[in-house]
Design an enzyme around this catalytic site. Sequence first.
Site, PDB file in Angstrom:
ATOM      1  N   ASP A  33       1.051  -1.103  -0.051  1.00 15.49           N
ATOM      2  CA  ASP A  33       0.127  -0.001   0.033  1.00 15.49           C
ATOM      3  C   ASP A  33       1.025   1.357  -0.034  1.00 15.49           C
ATOM      4  O   ASP A  33       1.750   1.259   1.033  1.00 15.49           O
ATOM      5  CB  ASP A  33      -0.765   0.192   1.309  1.00 15.49           C
ATOM      6  CG  ASP A  33      -2.140  -0.787   1.157  1.00 15.49           C
ATOM      7  OD1 ASP A  33      -2.239  -1.477   0.113  1.00 15.49           O
ATOM      8  OD2 ASP A  33      -2.803  -1.058   2.035  1.00 15.49           O
ATOM      9  N   LYS A  90      -8.159   0.829  -5.264  1.00  9.09           N
ATOM     10  CA  LYS A  90      -9.364   0.098  -4.648  1.00  9.09           C
ATOM     11  C   LYS A  90     -10.568   0.678  -4.965  1.00  9.09           C
ATOM     12  O   LYS A  90     -10.874   2.005  -5.245  1.00  9.09           O
ATOM     13  CB  LYS A  90      -9.174   0.245  -3.040  1.00  9.09           C
ATOM     14  CG  LYS A  90      -8.138  -0.943  -2.423  1.00  9.09           C
ATOM     15  CD  LYS A  90      -8.182  -0.807  -1.079  1.00  9.09           C
ATOM     16  CE  LYS A  90      -6.936  -1.153  -0.117  1.00  9.09           C
ATOM     17  NZ  LYS A  90      -7.014  -2.625  -0.340  1.00  9.09           N
ATOM     18  N   GLY A 162      -5.464  -2.949   8.663  1.00  9.68           N
ATOM     19  CA  GLY A 162      -4.846  -1.708   9.575  1.00  9.68           C
ATOM     20  C   GLY A 162      -4.606  -2.134  11.123  1.00  9.68           C
ATOM     21  O   GLY A 162      -4.745  -1.143  11.885  1.00  9.68           O
ATOM     22  N   ARG A 174      -6.086 -20.413   6.942  1.00  9.87           N
ATOM     23  CA  ARG A 174      -6.419 -21.637   7.471  1.00  9.87           C
ATOM     24  C   ARG A 174      -7.991 -22.083   7.026  1.00  9.87           C
ATOM     25  O   ARG A 174      -8.036 -23.241   6.391  1.00  9.87           O
ATOM     26  CB  ARG A 174      -6.525 -21.736   8.651  1.00  9.87           C
ATOM     27  CG  ARG A 174      -5.181 -21.927   9.451  1.00  9.87           C
ATOM     28  CD  ARG A 174      -5.043 -22.364  10.732  1.00  9.87           C
ATOM     29  NE  ARG A 174      -3.787 -22.275  11.362  1.00  9.87           N
ATOM     30  CZ  ARG A 174      -2.869 -23.202  11.391  1.00  9.87           C
ATOM     31  NH1 ARG A 174      -3.077 -24.014  10.271  1.00  9.87           N
ATOM     32  NH2 ARG A 174      -1.529 -23.172  11.843  1.00  9.87           N
ATOM     33  N   GLY A 224      -2.928  -7.212   8.105  1.00 11.65           N
ATOM     34  CA  GLY A 224      -2.354  -7.527   9.556  1.00 11.65           C
ATOM     35  C   GLY A 224      -0.838  -7.890   9.648  1.00 11.65           C
ATOM     36  O   GLY A 224      -0.249  -8.231  10.413  1.00 11.65           O
ATOM     37  N   GLY A 245      -0.090  -3.617   4.076  1.00 12.05           N
ATOM     38  CA  GLY A 245      -0.615  -1.938   4.178  1.00 12.05           C
ATOM     39  C   GLY A 245       0.102  -1.412   4.861  1.00 12.05           C
ATOM     40  O   GLY A 245       1.305  -0.898   4.863  1.00 12.05           O
ATOM     41  N   SER A 246      -0.552  -1.040   5.986  1.00 12.48           N
ATOM     42  CA  SER A 246      -0.035  -0.176   7.131  1.00 12.48           C
ATOM     43  C   SER A 246       1.346  -0.545   7.627  1.00 12.48           C
ATOM     44  O   SER A 246       1.920   0.181   8.338  1.00 12.48           O
ATOM     45  CB  SER A 246      -1.178  -0.043   8.226  1.00 12.48           C
ATOM     46  OG  SER A 246      -2.340  -0.002   7.556  1.00 12.48           O
TER      47      SER A 246
END
Lengths: 304, 201
Positions: A33, A90, A162, A174, A224, A245-246
Amino acid sequence: MASQSTPDKNGSKGTWTLKTGLAQMLKGGVIMDVVTPEHAKIAEEAGAVAVMALERVPADIRAAGGVARMSDPDMIHRIMDAVTIPVMAKCRIGHFVEAQVLEAIGVDYIDESEVLTPADLKFHVDKHAFKVPFVCGARELGEALRRIHEGAAMIRSKGEAGTGNIVEAVTHIRAITDGIRELSDLGLMAKLEAKAEEYRVPVELIQQVAKDGKLPVVLFCAGGIATPADAALMMQLGAEGNFVGSGIFKSADPARRAKAIVDATTHFNDAKLVAEVSRGLGEAMRGLSLESIPAAERLAPRGW
Amino acid sequence: MHPAVGDRRTLTARAGVLGLQGDFAEHLATLERLGVEAVDVRRPDQLDEIDALIIPGGESTTIGKLAQQYGIVEKLRDRAAEGMPVWGTCAGAIFIAKDVPGHPHPLASLMDITVERNAFGRQVDSFEADLDVPVLGADPFHAVFIRAPVITRVGPGVEVLARTGGSVVAARQGRLLATSFHPELTHDERFHRFFLSLGKS
């Protein structure tokens, strides 16, 4: 120059092979990101295989609240001009006009994403109607197959964007891989038909997954990942690449962390290398525990 | 048909695919279907164990950086100089080209060609087309071009194998092979057979 290279008259575009094929080329890589052309260059320099152009990383979307929409086309253009790797962007779930706009801009992939505020509570975008390929999120196999049936050419496990917390990403990857294994073990046609009904997809798609033991499109992980070990964990659990991302640009040293996450994704089975690249990276993003996020503010349940 | 194509006895025994990033699994699967021992190459020392190497499609910047960092580029140059066949598909063709204008990272620089990246445009301009490839026989070869490069210059000793719309999209220089497209994404194995025959020529 580009204008001189034109395909033969028989050159067909926007085919399923071309859409899924680009995702094949991204395998083993990290998609990052980015919110500015400078970020995009840092990501490319670190070895990212693509960037996701957006106005705010998910951690900031979460903090800001309000309605999160498609990014400003001008901002996406500047990122497309800054790098030579593919650029994704997005659109909101079900917002097919945002998708049309992104296709018109010329982005290489569209993420119909739960990170933005959903636009339609009944229908996702009919992705077969587009020439540009789509990636969609999923929490379990049924959701992944519904998206593929709608035309998604790539799937990412959703995780909880995030948060810098890997727990939901692990749960979702999973669930997808366990679901595939379960299908492969079913055997009997009647049982496959029951699954097709449960998942609300054609039985042919169920049969294909049962036979191949994998999705018919590339599967990445998202939501995550904050450390090189997180990235390697998801690869060992069956992801074919990672979205981050973050976790990169919310950390103390984004350039080093980005490179370390790329290295760990490439060499996910090499613990010595993952150890080496994890040394002295500085502080990771602070992160959120799942329990601290009220149910109404969780992103993964968006979409169905 | 090219004399060597389709004759299993002439095929290279152990072929590697650079597995750092990209669609290396599809190349490995194609090699295995041809009865060749296929090796996923991620370390320089593995280059000593193989008779030929394929650089797959992927992102050339990523593959180039990782290959440089892990010491694969230097070792690959040595092995290619010893005559090991090397084939680059799409990003791989960029990786083995001597000249890639504007490429931000060091590459292997093996084959005397100039390659222009993303020459047809972005993903929405990616396309499929049937190519006339005389070395593979009379039947057209169905080719998949994804954000594909083209070969804009071929040096002396480089043989053009295929064009589309006037652009060179496949070429050979001795035991080096470059294609802008992805034979590993279709079920036509003639290009893989042709490549594997180069080691014995």
